[in-house]
Design an enzyme around this catalytic site. Sequence first.
Site, short mmCIF file in Angstrom:
data_model
loop_
_atom_site.label_atom_id
_atom_site.label_comp_id
_atom_site.label_asym_id
_atom_site.label_seq_id
_atom_site.Cartn_x
_atom_site.Cartn_y
_atom_site.Cartn_z
N ASP A 47 2.45 6.35 1.67
CA ASP A 47 1.22 6.86 2.30
C ASP A 47 0.71 8.13 1.62
O ASP A 47 1.49 8.93 1.12
CB ASP A 47 1.51 7.13 3.79
CG ASP A 47 0.22 7.32 4.57
OD1 ASP A 47 -0.82 6.74 4.19
OD2 ASP A 47 0.24 8.06 5.58
N ASN A 75 -4.51 -2.80 7.66
CA ASN A 75 -5.25 -2.24 6.53
C ASN A 75 -6.49 -3.05 6.15
O ASN A 75 -7.33 -2.58 5.38
CB ASN A 75 -4.33 -2.05 5.31
CG ASN A 75 -3.37 -0.89 5.44
OD1 ASN A 75 -2.26 -0.93 4.89
ND2 ASN A 75 -3.73 0.17 6.16
C1 IPE Z 1 0.78 2.72 6.58
O1 IPE Z 1 -0.15 3.64 6.19
C2 IPE Z 1 0.59 1.44 5.80
C3 IPE Z 1 0.94 1.50 4.39
C4 IPE Z 1 1.38 2.54 3.73
C5 IPE Z 1 0.76 0.27 3.67
P1 IPE Z 1 -1.53 3.80 6.95
O2 IPE Z 1 -2.29 4.85 6.23
O3 IPE Z 1 -2.19 2.48 7.08
O4 IPE Z 1 -1.08 4.28 8.39
P2 IPE Z 1 -1.86 5.09 9.50
O5 IPE Z 1 -3.21 4.45 9.65
O6 IPE Z 1 -1.97 6.51 9.02
O7 IPE Z 1 -1.01 5.00 10.72
C1 IPE Z 2 -1.36 4.32 1.56
O1 IPE Z 2 -2.23 5.36 1.28
C2 IPE Z 2 -1.75 3.03 0.92
C3 IPE Z 2 -2.20 1.99 1.85
C4 IPE Z 2 -2.23 2.09 3.13
C5 IPE Z 2 -2.65 0.73 1.27
P1 IPE Z 2 -3.53 5.57 2.16
O2 IPE Z 2 -4.65 4.81 1.55
O3 IPE Z 2 -3.28 5.28 3.59
O4 IPE Z 2 -3.77 7.11 1.92
P2 IPE Z 2 -4.28 8.15 3.02
O5 IPE Z 2 -3.29 8.10 4.15
O6 IPE Z 2 -5.64 7.70 3.44
O7 IPE Z 2 -4.27 9.44 2.30
MG MG Z 3 -2.61 6.45 5.14
#
Ligand code: IPE
Ligand code: IPE
Ligand code: MG
Length: 249
Positions: free
Chosen positions: A28, A76
Amino acid sequence: MAWLSRKKQAEPEIDPANIPRHVAVIMDGNGRWAQQRGLPRTAGHSAGSETFRKAADTLARLGVEAFTVYAFSTENWKRPPEEVSAIMGLLDKYLHEAVRDMREKNIRLYFWGDTSPLSPSLRTLIEETQKISESTSGMRVNVCLNYGGRDELTRACRALAQQCEDGALKAADITGEMLENRLYSAGVSDPDLLIRPGGERRISNFLLWQLAYTEFVFSDVLWPDFGEKEILSAIAEYQRRKRRYGGIG
Ligand code: IPE
Ligand code: IPE
Ligand code: MG
């Protein structure tokens, strides 16, 4: 001396006799990493995919047996279509490389989640990597893709209910082990260590069953910046924990 102590801090001491067998990571912080640099979020995903490759190399070198990463959740899909397709494009690139390199790197690659909505080309590549995995023997990398812990448990319950409906099973005979055997993780030991970089302290629908006794390490470092030093310090933190599993140790 000052240099020595700085170096010592940069490379945490790891006990080779207490390496977690299974490490899970919620990758993340890619989007914020990019935004902080004035770049599109997709640049963060691209940097994050490089971090994933390096983390796999580090963990394999340490002797970790299984590495499970959360790459794309069932939630997602709520993101803008351009971001979703950029992530799928990176996956396509990674899979092409994996088909080329995984024998040499001796890794096994598996996918946890519902891959049916993915493009036919991605699904073909996934099948190819699964076939290659039958002839490789190294670290197992489980990529959670269109994965949700609730979805996984719902599917497992549905499969057991179907057996009951067919008369092959009685509800009273259902055991935890039967449920476990219907999860994507069937046959793989539960994660010993879960690392969540990116600053959030939540599970976000990841491995809800499997994390029951996993040690959690949270970090504010965003995933694209999560290098070997951060991996080693998460493992060092894990090694300081006392696991009791409900007993008194
Ligand atoms: C969790 O991250 C999912 C992945 C890293 C694939 P998210 O960015 O989707 O989670 P939330 O929305 O902050 O809970
Ligand atoms: C994790 O990084 C990757 C996926 C969830 C696919 P994020 O895209 O959630 O990155 P932040 O949390 O918005 O910074
Ligand atoms: Mg995220």
